[in-house]
Structures are given as C-alpha cells and as structure tokens.
Design a protein around this motif. Structure first.
Motif, mmCIF file in Angstrom:
data_model
loop_
_atom_site.group_PDB
_atom_site.id
_atom_site.type_symbol
_atom_site.label_atom_id
_atom_site.label_comp_id
_atom_site.label_asym_id
_atom_site.label_seq_id
_atom_site.Cartn_x
_atom_site.Cartn_y
_atom_site.Cartn_z
ATOM 1 N N THR A 88 0.814 -1.222 0.000
ATOM 2 C CA THR A 88 0.000 0.000 0.000
ATOM 3 C C THR A 88 0.844 1.266 0.000
ATOM 4 O O THR A 88 0.377 2.330 -0.384
ATOM 5 C CB THR A 88 -0.914 0.035 1.241
ATOM 6 N N GLY A 89 2.098 1.146 0.430
ATOM 7 C CA GLY A 89 2.909 2.350 0.586
ATOM 8 C C GLY A 89 3.767 2.731 -0.590
ATOM 9 O O GLY A 89 4.355 3.817 -0.584
ATOM 10 N N ALA A 90 3.856 1.873 -1.619
ATOM 11 C CA ALA A 90 4.782 2.142 -2.718
ATOM 12 C C ALA A 90 4.587 3.518 -3.355
ATOM 13 O O ALA A 90 5.565 4.248 -3.545
ATOM 14 C CB ALA A 90 4.688 1.042 -3.767
ATOM 15 N N PRO A 91 3.349 3.937 -3.702
ATOM 16 C CA PRO A 91 3.204 5.271 -4.298
ATOM 17 C C PRO A 91 3.689 6.392 -3.381
ATOM 18 O O PRO A 91 4.307 7.357 -3.834
ATOM 19 C CB PRO A 91 1.699 5.378 -4.569
ATOM 20 N N CYS A 92 3.397 6.268 -2.083
ATOM 21 C CA CYS A 92 3.812 7.292 -1.122
ATOM 22 C C CYS A 92 5.337 7.323 -0.985
ATOM 23 O O CYS A 92 5.948 8.399 -0.994
ATOM 24 C CB CYS A 92 3.163 7.017 0.225
ATOM 25 N N LEU A 93 5.959 6.158 -0.846
ATOM 26 C CA LEU A 93 7.409 6.101 -0.685
ATOM 27 C C LEU A 93 8.123 6.715 -1.880
ATOM 28 O O LEU A 93 9.089 7.466 -1.733
ATOM 29 C CB LEU A 93 7.855 4.646 -0.489
ATOM 30 N N ARG A 94 7.633 6.399 -3.079
ATOM 31 C CA ARG A 94 8.277 6.925 -4.283
ATOM 32 C C ARG A 94 8.003 8.425 -4.435
ATOM 33 O O ARG A 94 8.855 9.170 -4.922
ATOM 34 C CB ARG A 94 7.812 6.151 -5.511
ATOM 35 N N ALA A 95 6.817 8.873 -4.029
ATOM 36 C CA ALA A 95 6.515 10.301 -4.113
ATOM 37 C C ALA A 95 7.434 11.101 -3.194
ATOM 38 O O ALA A 95 7.935 12.175 -3.556
ATOM 39 C CB ALA A 95 5.056 10.554 -3.748
ATOM 40 N N LEU A 96 7.670 10.608 -1.983
ATOM 41 C CA LEU A 96 8.576 11.283 -1.063
ATOM 42 C C LEU A 96 10.009 11.297 -1.616
ATOM 43 O O LEU A 96 10.713 12.303 -1.503
ATOM 44 C CB LEU A 96 8.534 10.606 0.301
ATOM 45 N N ALA A 97 10.417 10.186 -2.221
ATOM 46 C CA ALA A 97 11.754 10.129 -2.814
ATOM 47 C C ALA A 97 11.888 11.127 -3.957
ATOM 48 O O ALA A 97 12.902 11.814 -4.089
ATOM 49 C CB ALA A 97 12.066 8.709 -3.295
ATOM 50 N N ARG A 98 10.833 11.225 -4.797
ATOM 51 C CA ARG A 98 10.870 12.188 -5.898
ATOM 52 C C ARG A 98 10.983 13.618 -5.383
ATOM 53 O O ARG A 98 11.633 14.461 -5.991
ATOM 54 C CB ARG A 98 9.610 12.058 -6.766
ATOM 55 N N ALA A 99 10.316 13.881 -4.278
ATOM 56 C CA ALA A 99 10.337 15.229 -3.714
ATOM 57 C C ALA A 99 11.620 15.513 -2.947
ATOM 58 O O ALA A 99 11.849 16.657 -2.522
ATOM 59 C CB ALA A 99 9.133 15.420 -2.800
ATOM 60 N N GLY A 100 12.452 14.500 -2.746
ATOM 61 C CA GLY A 100 13.689 14.692 -1.994
ATOM 62 C C GLY A 100 13.456 14.817 -0.505
ATOM 63 O O GLY A 100 14.295 15.366 0.216
ATOM 64 N N THR A 101 12.316 14.321 -0.017
ATOM 65 C CA THR A 101 11.964 14.417 1.399
ATOM 66 C C THR A 101 12.473 13.191 2.146
ATOM 67 O O THR A 101 12.034 12.066 1.872
ATOM 68 C CB THR A 101 10.437 14.503 1.572
ATOM 69 N N PRO A 102 13.387 13.356 3.088
ATOM 70 C CA PRO A 102 13.839 12.195 3.861
ATOM 71 C C PRO A 102 12.714 11.696 4.751
ATOM 72 O O PRO A 102 11.984 12.471 5.374
ATOM 73 C CB PRO A 102 15.013 12.744 4.680
ATOM 74 N N PHE A 103 12.543 10.386 4.820
ATOM 75 C CA PHE A 103 11.433 9.821 5.578
ATOM 76 C C PHE A 103 11.848 8.511 6.231
ATOM 77 O O PHE A 103 12.874 7.908 5.881
ATOM 78 C CB PHE A 103 10.211 9.602 4.678
ATOM 79 N N ALA A 104 11.028 8.098 7.180
ATOM 80 C CA ALA A 104 11.189 6.813 7.841
ATOM 81 C C ALA A 104 9.929 5.999 7.600
ATOM 82 O O ALA A 104 8.873 6.543 7.254
ATOM 83 C CB ALA A 104 11.436 7.001 9.335
ATOM 84 N N ALA A 105 10.019 4.685 7.798
ATOM 85 C CA ALA A 105 8.865 3.823 7.597
ATOM 86 C C ALA A 105 8.894 2.690 8.604
ATOM 87 O O ALA A 105 9.960 2.228 9.010
ATOM 88 C CB ALA A 105 8.848 3.268 6.179
ATOM 89 N N GLY A 106 7.690 2.231 9.023
ATOM 90 C CA GLY A 106 7.614 1.123 9.942
ATOM 91 C C GLY A 106 6.215 1.010 10.536
ATOM 92 O O GLY A 106 5.366 1.857 10.270
ATOM 93 N N VAL A 107 5.997 0.018 11.305
ATOM 94 C CA VAL A 107 6.824 -1.179 11.405
ATOM 95 C C VAL A 107 6.426 -2.086 10.256
ATOM 96 O O VAL A 107 5.241 -2.402 10.090
ATOM 97 C CB VAL A 107 6.607 -1.895 12.754
ATOM 98 N N LEU A 108 7.390 -2.510 9.447
ATOM 99 C CA LEU A 108 7.123 -3.313 8.256
ATOM 100 C C LEU A 108 7.789 -4.676 8.400
ATOM 101 O O LEU A 108 8.889 -4.776 8.962
ATOM 102 C CB LEU A 108 7.670 -2.606 7.011
ATOM 103 N N HIS A 109 7.134 -5.692 7.891
ATOM 104 C CA HIS A 109 7.761 -7.012 7.895
ATOM 105 C C HIS A 109 8.880 -7.051 6.854
ATOM 106 O O HIS A 109 8.789 -6.426 5.790
ATOM 107 C CB HIS A 109 6.726 -8.100 7.654
ATOM 108 N N GLU A 110 9.935 -7.777 7.159
ATOM 109 C CA GLU A 110 11.187 -7.694 6.415
ATOM 110 C C GLU A 110 11.021 -7.905 4.922
ATOM 111 O O GLU A 110 11.620 -7.204 4.114
ATOM 112 C CB GLU A 110 12.182 -8.710 6.982
ATOM 113 N N HIS A 111 10.213 -8.897 4.526
ATOM 114 C CA HIS A 111 10.073 -9.209 3.103
ATOM 115 C C HIS A 111 8.705 -8.826 2.554
ATOM 116 O O HIS A 111 8.326 -9.278 1.469
ATOM 117 C CB HIS A 111 10.369 -10.691 2.853
ATOM 118 N N ASP A 112 7.987 -8.004 3.280
ATOM 119 C CA ASP A 112 6.798 -7.374 2.724
ATOM 120 C C ASP A 112 7.231 -6.465 1.571
ATOM 121 O O ASP A 112 8.340 -5.918 1.581
ATOM 122 C CB ASP A 112 6.120 -6.553 3.834
#
Length: 380
Positions: free
Chosen positions: A273-297
């Motif tokens: 569910t987070g892929a669009p958000c993670l990539r959008a933040l990366a495109r914007a150059g915004t440093p971010f954290a994520a969790g708690v995620l399962h290792e191979h999710d």
C-alpha cells in the motif's frame, strides 16, 4: 539429452577497423534458448551482433553456426538459418509494410523472388503474430517507430530461422507492446526451438524473459549466467556504475537515490500500500522513515531502498514491543505521519498505536489517498 549449440562464440574479439572494442566473448546458444546482451551504451553489444551476423569481420576468435565456422556457411544457407533485426531504418521507396515483410522470404524464393503459397502463409502468420496485419498496405516509410519495429520483427520471423539476432527489439514500443514482443519471442523459442540473441536496454525485461544473460562492459564480458545469478544488487551496480542500493533485484527495478538528512515524515504502510507514497517522497527529496514493516513485505523491501530509516519485524510475526518502541522513537523526531493502510490486522495491529502516539505528541496524522496525503488529520 541437451541439444547441441546452434550458435557458438569462442574467444570472439569485435570492433571497427583494427581496434577491438570487446574481447574474449565466449557463448554457446542452444535451440529454444533466449540470451540477452546487456550493458551501458557504447559497450559493444551491437558490434557483437553485427559480427555474429557476418556484417563485420571478427578481429579474433570464431563464430560457429550449426557447428561450422561462419565463413564456411554459404550465404544462402546462412540466410535460411539466421535472421537478423538490427537498429537503423532500412531505406525503402514506395514499399508497403507487406513488401518489407515479404523480403524475409527471399532466401526461399529463388532468383525471381516469386512467392509461393507457403511463402505467403509464412508472411501472413508473421504479420498476425506481431500485430501488423492491419498495416499491410501502408507505406513503410510513413508508419510510427513502434509500428516499424514490429514490421521488421515480422520480416525476421517469416524467415523461419533457427537463430534470431535482435538489436533492441523493444525500442520505441509501449509497455503493452514490449510484453507482446517478449511473449512472442518466448513462444518462438519454446515451440519452434529458435535460438534468440537480443540486446536489451531494459534490465527488468531481460530478467523476466531471458534464460541466459551476458553483461558487457569495459571491453569484455563482466559476467554472465542465469538472470538470478547476474541481476544482483552488487553486480547491476557495478555494470552500470550505480549508487549502492539503487537497483532492487526483488522488483527488477532501479529506484531514485535515497534522500539525505534526518527523517521528516514517518510512513505507516504494508502489503504494497505504501509504494506510491514512498516513491513520491523520494521524488520530492523528502527524507522519511517507515515502519513497522515485515522484512520481506513489498513495502519493507522498497522502504529499505528509499527510506532514511526503516523499522522492521520478522516475517509472519506480530509487531513486537521492541519494534514498536523503536518506531515510536523515530516517529517523535518527524513533523508528520502518513498512513497508507485502511486498517490493521493481527500482524500489524500495534502499528495503530503509532497513530495515537503521533496525535498525543501533536504530530499531524494524514491518510494517503489518490496520489497524495490528505490535509485533515485522520479520525479515530
């Protein structure tokens, strides 16, 4: 019993004039096998193909076609055995697309070039397979680049070769057409036993379609083998001079470099569910954290490429108190939390506590919807 190679390269050196561009190329291609040549622009992939096709003189080593040196195979036999589709636009004047495809049958038509019923059927089948039957009467010089690419592939296929050489066959094609072409090549290899050697720029396509990959760089073969052996994070980074972590073998994709700095946004996601958000933040150059995620999710794998900090839990385990405490500590240093999931299940139930933690600390909690985070704080 393993079939004998139909095409072999032994210590092959290729180049233009007397200067060798690539040396010591060794490769054995068997019927039904797809081999992909990959590497940076200018590394010599096209030169290798042109040499194998007999258009350039080998500067060393040998090319063997059906067990014989290429120079010992008569032109007509070579044309009936090996079909070639290289880059560049053939010069045509007042030729229809059907005329261009029919040229692939000339090795079988005799000096007069008159097509028989079997030839016309081969042309029809090739045009149908490549989806260009509707272009048959169109002027070849006035179709799009993608259509032209398909017509040239039809010409190569109607030659009914044992060996098919292709230089960037997916260039100019949209995603659907790329998949169609690769599926067609896999079918030709599987059902007709055609040996295919193709240069590809799209490593994710080579990863999915090829049986064997040969990587060219700096005048030689950097490495070769099965796709899973070749397309590792370290080897792709070395082949293309990428920053560490840029290539993700799990997705077969190249990601933007990780933004630098302390995390400003904390992302709660999972299950892709987070892929669009993670990539959008990366495109914007915004440093971010994520969790708690399962290792191979899916989100866990992607976050490790893009996030400044990723808090993970072991696969198939519920979020632990340890992981939750670590995530809470990171969250309290961020300016906002973005939640990409609609609800929480047994495995990630404790992630709901991160939303409450953010609210208690006065950190805005936003929901990711339709390409962006909503402004209002989430309720309940």
């Amino acid at each position: 019993m393993t079939a004998r190679p139909v095409l072999e390269l032994r210590d092959l050196a290729v180049g233009h004039g007397a200067r060798a561009l690539v040396r010591d190329v060794c490769l054995a291609v068997r019927p039904g096998q797809i081999v992909a040549l990959v590497g940076p622009n200018g590394s010599g992939k096209t030169t290798i193909l042109r040499t194998v096709a007999g258009q350039l003189r080998a500067l060393g080593g040998t090319v063997e076609l059906v067990g014989r040196p290429l120079g010992d195979v008569a032109d007509l036999e070579r044309a009936r055995t090996m079909s070639v589709m290289l880059t560049g636009r053939p010069r045509t004047e007042l030729l229809t697309c059907r005329d261009v495809v029919e040229a692939g049958r000339y090795p079988f038509t005799g000096r007069l070039g008159i097509l028989g019923e079997a030839d016309r059927e081969a042309v029809r089948a090739a045009m149908e397979a490549t989806g260009v039957e509707g272009l048959a009467e169109r002027d070849f010089g006035h179709v799009s680049d993608g259509q032209r690419q398909r017509v040239l592939l039809a010409r190569a296929l109607c030659q009914e070769p044992r060996v098919l050489l292709l230089d960037e066959p997916t260039s100019y094609l949209d995603v659907r057409s790329q998949l169609d072409v690769l599926s067609l090549l896999r079918r030709e290899a599987r059902e007709r036993g055609v040996a295919v050697v193709a240069s590809l720029h799209e490593i994710e396509l080579a990863q999915k379609a090829a049986d064997h990959v040969i990587c060219i760089r700096d005048g030689g073969v950097l490495f070769q083998g099965a796709p899973d052996e070749v397309f590792t994070e370290g080897r792709v980074a070395e082949l293309y001079s990428l920053e560490p972590g840029t290539y993700d073998p799990a997705f077969g994709s190249v990601e933007l470099p990780r933004p630098s700095g302390d995390p400003e946004v904390f992302v709660v996601a999972g299950g892709g569910t987070g892929a669009p958000c993670l990539r959008a933040l990366a495109r914007a150059g915004t440093p971010f954290a994520a969790g708690v995620l399962h290792e191979h999710d899916a989100d866990g794998l992607l976050a490790r490429r893009l996030a400044v900090r990723t808090v993970t839990e072991r696969d198939f385990e519920p979020v632990s108190a340890r992981a939750l405490a670590e995530a809470r500590e990171v969250l309290l240093g961020c300016r906002e939390l973005v939640c990409c999931v609609d609800g929480f299940g047994t495995g990630n139930a404790r992630n709901a506590e991160l939303l409450e933690c953010a609210r208690e600390a006065g950190i805005p909690v936003r929901r990711w919807r339709d390409g962006g985070a909503t402004d209002p704080s989430m309720s309940g």
